[in-house]
Scaffold this motif. Structure first.
Motif, PDB file in Angstrom:
ATOM      1  N   LEU A  20      49.211 144.418  35.758  1.00 42.92           N
ATOM      2  CA  LEU A  20      48.254 143.330  35.575  1.00 42.92           C
ATOM      3  C   LEU A  20      47.024 143.861  34.864  1.00 42.92           C
ATOM      4  O   LEU A  20      46.430 144.850  35.310  1.00 42.92           O
ATOM      5  N   ASN A  21      46.659 143.222  33.765  1.00 39.91           N
ATOM      6  CA  ASN A  21      45.341 143.496  33.191  1.00 39.91           C
ATOM      7  C   ASN A  21      44.302 142.715  33.995  1.00 39.91           C
ATOM      8  O   ASN A  21      44.571 141.611  34.467  1.00 39.91           O
ATOM      9  N   ASP A  22      43.145 143.300  34.166  1.00 40.02           N
ATOM     10  CA  ASP A  22      42.126 142.789  35.084  1.00 40.02           C
ATOM     11  C   ASP A  22      41.466 141.526  34.521  1.00 40.02           C
ATOM     12  O   ASP A  22      40.596 141.594  33.650  1.00 40.02           O
ATOM     13  N   ILE A  23      41.876 140.366  35.034  1.00 39.43           N
ATOM     14  CA  ILE A  23      41.354 139.110  34.518  1.00 39.43           C
ATOM     15  C   ILE A  23      39.869 138.945  34.830  1.00 39.43           C
ATOM     16  O   ILE A  23      39.102 138.411  34.020  1.00 39.43           O
ATOM     17  N   ASN A  24      39.435 139.423  35.989  1.00 43.57           N
ATOM     18  CA  ASN A  24      38.019 139.297  36.340  1.00 43.57           C
ATOM     19  C   ASN A  24      37.148 140.146  35.427  1.00 43.57           C
ATOM     20  O   ASN A  24      36.053 139.733  35.044  1.00 43.57           O
ATOM     21  N   LEU A  25      37.629 141.336  35.080  1.00 43.23           N
ATOM     22  CA  LEU A  25      36.900 142.180  34.141  1.00 43.23           C
ATOM     23  C   LEU A  25      36.782 141.498  32.784  1.00 43.23           C
ATOM     24  O   LEU A  25      35.697 141.482  32.168  1.00 43.23           O
ATOM     25  N   LEU A  26      37.874 140.902  32.314  1.00 42.77           N
ATOM     26  CA  LEU A  26      37.852 140.239  31.007  1.00 42.77           C
ATOM     27  C   LEU A  26      36.935 139.023  31.021  1.00 42.77           C
ATOM     28  O   LEU A  26      36.216 138.768  30.043  1.00 42.77           O
ATOM     29  N   LYS A  27      36.936 138.288  32.118  1.00 41.37           N
ATOM     30  CA  LYS A  27      36.043 137.133  32.220  1.00 41.37           C
ATOM     31  C   LYS A  27      34.580 137.577  32.248  1.00 41.37           C
ATOM     32  O   LYS A  27      33.713 136.957  31.629  1.00 41.37           O
ATOM     33  N   GLU A  28      34.331 138.664  32.951  1.00 44.95           N
ATOM     34  CA  GLU A  28      32.970 139.188  33.037  1.00 44.95           C
ATOM     35  C   GLU A  28      32.455 139.627  31.671  1.00 44.95           C
ATOM     36  O   GLU A  28      31.322 139.281  31.272  1.00 44.95           O
ATOM     37  N   ILE A  29      33.255 140.378  30.943  1.00 44.00           N
ATOM     38  CA  ILE A  29      32.844 140.853  29.612  1.00 44.00           C
ATOM     39  C   ILE A  29      32.643 139.678  28.664  1.00 44.00           C
ATOM     40  O   ILE A  29      31.667 139.634  27.887  1.00 44.00           O
ATOM     41  N   SER A  30      33.536 138.710  28.714  1.00 44.47           N
ATOM     42  CA  SER A  30      33.439 137.549  27.825  1.00 44.47           C
ATOM     43  C   SER A  30      32.184 136.743  28.121  1.00 44.47           C
ATOM     44  O   SER A  30      31.486 136.291  27.200  1.00 44.47           O
ATOM     45  N   LEU A  31      31.881 136.562  29.400  1.00 42.48           N
ATOM     46  CA  LEU A  31      30.685 135.808  29.779  1.00 42.48           C
ATOM     47  C   LEU A  31      29.423 136.535  29.346  1.00 42.48           C
ATOM     48  O   LEU A  31      28.497 135.931  28.790  1.00 42.48           O
ATOM     49  N   GLU A  32      29.376 137.845  29.573  1.00 47.08           N
ATOM     50  CA  GLU A  32      28.190 138.632  29.223  1.00 47.08           C
ATOM     51  C   GLU A  32      27.930 138.641  27.722  1.00 47.08           C
ATOM     52  O   GLU A  32      26.773 138.747  27.285  1.00 47.08           O
ATOM     53  N   ASN A  33      28.996 138.521  26.922  1.00 44.72           N
ATOM     54  CA  ASN A  33      28.847 138.650  25.469  1.00 44.72           C
ATOM     55  C   ASN A  33      29.077 137.343  24.720  1.00 44.72           C
ATOM     56  O   ASN A  33      29.149 137.342  23.486  1.00 44.72           O
ATOM     57  N   GLY A  34      29.188 136.237  25.464  1.00 44.87           N
ATOM     58  CA  GLY A  34      29.341 134.939  24.830  1.00 44.87           C
ATOM     59  C   GLY A  34      30.617 134.807  24.022  1.00 44.87           C
ATOM     60  O   GLY A  34      30.611 134.201  22.947  1.00 44.87           O
ATOM     61  N   LEU A  35      31.723 135.338  24.545  1.00 48.25           N
ATOM     62  CA  LEU A  35      32.994 135.336  23.823  1.00 48.25           C
ATOM     63  C   LEU A  35      33.958 134.326  24.432  1.00 48.25           C
ATOM     64  O   LEU A  35      33.918 134.054  25.637  1.00 48.25           O
ATOM     65  N   ASN A  36      34.803 133.772  23.590  1.00 46.07           N
ATOM     66  CA  ASN A  36      35.881 132.912  24.071  1.00 46.07           C
ATOM     67  C   ASN A  36      37.059 133.787  24.503  1.00 46.07           C
ATOM     68  O   ASN A  36      37.598 134.546  23.696  1.00 46.07           O
ATOM     69  N   LEU A  37      37.456 133.676  25.763  1.00 42.73           N
ATOM     70  CA  LEU A  37      38.549 134.481  26.289  1.00 42.73           C
ATOM     71  C   LEU A  37      39.840 133.676  26.286  1.00 42.73           C
ATOM     72  O   LEU A  37      39.898 132.557  26.795  1.00 42.73           O
ATOM     73  N   CYS A  38      40.873 134.252  25.703  1.00 41.53           N
ATOM     74  CA  CYS A  38      42.202 133.636  25.686  1.00 41.53           C
ATOM     75  C   CYS A  38      43.179 134.577  26.395  1.00 41.53           C
ATOM     76  O   CYS A  38      43.121 135.794  26.207  1.00 41.53           O
ATOM     77  N   LEU A  39      44.077 133.989  27.188  1.00 41.90           N
ATOM     78  CA  LEU A  39      44.988 134.805  27.984  1.00 41.90           C
ATOM     79  C   LEU A  39      46.424 134.306  27.877  1.00 41.90           C
ATOM     80  O   LEU A  39      46.673 133.099  27.875  1.00 41.90           O
ATOM     81  N   ASP A  40      47.324 135.257  27.781  1.00 35.07           N
ATOM     82  CA  ASP A  40      48.751 134.987  27.945  1.00 35.07           C
ATOM     83  C   ASP A  40      49.037 135.127  29.436  1.00 35.07           C
ATOM     84  O   ASP A  40      49.069 136.230  29.979  1.00 35.07           O
ATOM     85  N   CYS A  41      49.238 133.984  30.103  1.00 36.73           N
ATOM     86  CA  CYS A  41      49.522 133.966  31.544  1.00 36.73           C
ATOM     87  C   CYS A  41      50.965 133.556  31.813  1.00 36.73           C
ATOM     88  O   CYS A  41      51.285 133.046  32.895  1.00 36.73           O
ATOM     89  N   ILE A  42      51.825 133.799  30.835  1.00 37.14           N
ATOM     90  CA  ILE A  42      53.210 133.346  30.920  1.00 37.14           C
ATOM     91  C   ILE A  42      53.913 133.899  32.145  1.00 37.14           C
ATOM     92  O   ILE A  42      54.674 133.190  32.809  1.00 37.14           O
ATOM     93  N   SER A  43      53.668 135.168  32.465  1.00 34.58           N
ATOM     94  CA  SER A  43      54.360 135.780  33.606  1.00 34.58           C
ATOM     95  C   SER A  43      53.554 135.729  34.898  1.00 34.58           C
ATOM     96  O   SER A  43      54.088 136.065  35.950  1.00 34.58           O
ATOM     97  N   SER A  44      52.307 135.332  34.824  1.00 37.49           N
ATOM     98  CA  SER A  44      51.481 135.361  36.040  1.00 37.49           C
ATOM     99  C   SER A  44      51.341 134.013  36.720  1.00 37.49           C
ATOM    100  O   SER A  44      51.177 133.948  37.945  1.00 37.49           O
TER     101      SER A  44
END
Length: 536
Positions: A322-346
């Motif tokens: 598992l890649n850390d979804i909370n980490l990715l959300k945190e970084i995206s929020l801090e830097n004003g980025l749009n986060l896209c995720l492949d959640c096909i298996s999760s």
């Protein structure tokens, strides 16, 4: 966990196995059944040996039973009665011949015969044979009939050894004693997965129009559950695979200003890169070795003023992490980025919170335990159609038309809705407990697991097989004995990996039996490897 099953079955692939086959062939068809002359070597090499596929039964290192399959013409039976199709009472397109069915006398209680029959049936179905024929010794006609063989044509041979031509089809096997006690193959796949009878009933419903009120009501129910499941504002249900959902995401990203960053630490990260390339996106790639997690420092170091979005795989099935979804959300929020995720298996396997995620993909045929054929795109904004995109991958077109701008499948939707209604918090618990159990036991019996428990995705376990042992041979052996592991994908073959998925309502008996057979096959191949090293 004790091993109650002393026999195990496989396809012969080692020279010492072929030597044992020649010995059993001699004991059966020269000494017991006087079909061939005796010789001083005590071995009988079949004239079609190099064309035969041998299914064998072993007890420890002893060969106790075998059967040979061959589909090259002419068959030995062709030479006895003429072209067999002329005598068969059924039409066939793809035919094979079964020969050399032999079991040592002290093991003729029935278990070995039935085990060979079960293995044979799965092998023939996988090879696509319509039917198989055999010259059955008249001494064992009752046994052949218990396996589903039906007589045809005239008896062959001589007074000392007479043989009855017989045929076997999928139907005659299923109606036989052997077929009635054969258990269905249990899938340990990330998808398609084993589904409930209720879900299958949904597929059997009479199809209805995708423009009907009933279809629209069912679609609304399914989208509501999916949004609640993921804490999303919107979801579009598409008729197609997860690749379509990710293409839709790539299409939306092509409308965004700024550059992107794709995170790649596995096969499905690589596929995101390919899909982004095909849509002509402007992006950088942060690559890590397969199965190695991304750190916050590495991701932040890859960000520039141009970066406007991040695209990553949540559950990287290729490695089982598992890649850390909370980490990715945190970084995206801090830097004003749009986060896209492949959640096909999760999706359906873990408690998934897509709050703050710009776009995410999912499918029906994996952990949700519906049927393959529907995919999802989750989004938090009201998407607008764009003339720059093909209609089929334009999220705005789906959004403005309530997920049904084009033809849709009421049967797949019915099955999906039933599967969604069957999901509960206990589903996540069961998957996690299955993963923990399998991870612990497989490690204890000596398998090398590629992903550590702290970053593991509960959906799947990846086993690294030593390079001089074939993962394909091990996977095939398990498949023919009733357990379908994940091993045939090109990226797994390349690395000699086998995967065991944990998505399914498995019983303790099923889990134990699968581990027993997998361990036995693996230990046997390791012993053969050691023997070959010594002999060389």
């Amino acid at each position: 966990m004790s091993e109650k099953h002393e026999y195990f079955y496989k396809i012969a692939n080692h020279q010492h196995e072929f030597d044992l086959i020649h010995q059993l062939n001699y004991q059966t068809f020269s000494e017991e059944i006087p079909q061939h002359q005796k010789n001083e070597h005590g071995k009988l090499v079949d004239p079609f040996h190099h064309e035969n596929t041998y299914i064998i039964c072993l007890k420890e290192s002893e060969l106790v039973g075998m059967i040979a399959v061959r589909d090259n013409r002419p068959f030995s039976l062709d030479k006895k009665i003429g072209e067999v199709e002329q005598s068969l009472p059924i039409d066939v397109k793809k035919l094979c011949e079964i020969r050399l069915l032999a079991v040592k006398k002290e093991h003729r209680s029935g278990r070995v015969f039935l085990g060979l029959a079960a293995f044979l049936s799965k092998y023939c179905l996988r090879k696509g044979y319509d039917a198989t024929v055999i010259s059955g010794t008249n001494r064992q006609l009752k046994l052949y009939k218990q396996m589903g063989f039906q007589p045809f044509a005239h008896m062959t041979g001589n007074n000392e050894a007479q043989f009855q031509p017989m045929y076997l089809t999928k139907q005659t096997f299923e109606e036989s004693l052997a077929g009635r006690i054969l258990q269905p193959t249990i899938p340990f796949l990330p998808g398609p997965v084993r589904v409930s009878e209720k879900v299958l009933d949904g597929l059997r419903n009479l199809p209805i129009s995708h423009r009907s009120e009933v279809f629209f009501e069912n679609l609304n129910k399914a989208t509501k559950i999916l949004c609640q499941l993921t804490k999303s504002k919107h979801v579009q249900i598409l008729l197609g695979s997860g690749t379509l959902a990710n293409d839709v995401i790539a299409g939306q990203l092509s409308l965004e200003t700024g550059k992107g960053l794709i995170l790649n630490n596995g096969e499905f990260g690589s596929r995101l890169v390919e899909q982004a390339d095909r849509l002509g996106l402007n992006f950088n790639v942060l690559r890590k070795n397969w199965g190695v997690p991304f750190s916050k420092e590495e991701i932040k170091a890859s960000l520039t003023d141009e970066i406007g979005w991040i695209w990553a795989v949540h559950s990287e099935t290729s490695t089982g992490m598992l890649n850390d979804i909370n980490l990715l959300k945190e970084i995206s929020l801090e830097n004003g980025l749009n986060l896209c995720l492949d959640c096909i298996s999760s999706i359906g396997a873990v408690d998934l919170d897509l709050t703050g995620v710009f776009l995410a993909s999912g499918v029906s045929g994996k952990a949700i335990s519906a049927l393959t054929g529907l995919s999802f795109v989750f989004h938090q904004h009201e998407a607008k159609p764009s003339p720059l995109l093909p209609r089929y991958i334009d999220l705005g077109v789906y959004f403005e038309n309530g997920s049904i701008p084009f033809s849709h499948s009421s049967n797949l939707l019915d099955a999906l809705l039933i599967a969604l209604e069957e999901l509960s918090p206990s589903t996540y618990v069961n998957i996690k407990e299955t993963h923990s159990y399998l991870n612990r036991v497989l490690s204890l019996v000596g398998f090398k697991i590629t992903t550590t428990e702290n970053i593991a995705s509960p959906i799947i376990i990846t086993i690294e097989i030593p390079k001089d042992i074939s993962s394909l041979d091990i996977g095939d052996s398990l498949l023919y004995q009733g357990f379908q592991l994940h091993y045939e994908s090109a990226y797994l073959r390349e690395r000699n990996w086998i995967q065991v998925a944990c998505v399914g309502d498995y019983t303790t008996t099923e889990l134990e039996r699968m581990i027993q057979i997998l361990s036995k096959v693996y230990r046997y191949e390791m012993a053969c490897k050691f023997t070959n090293l010594i002999s060389n």
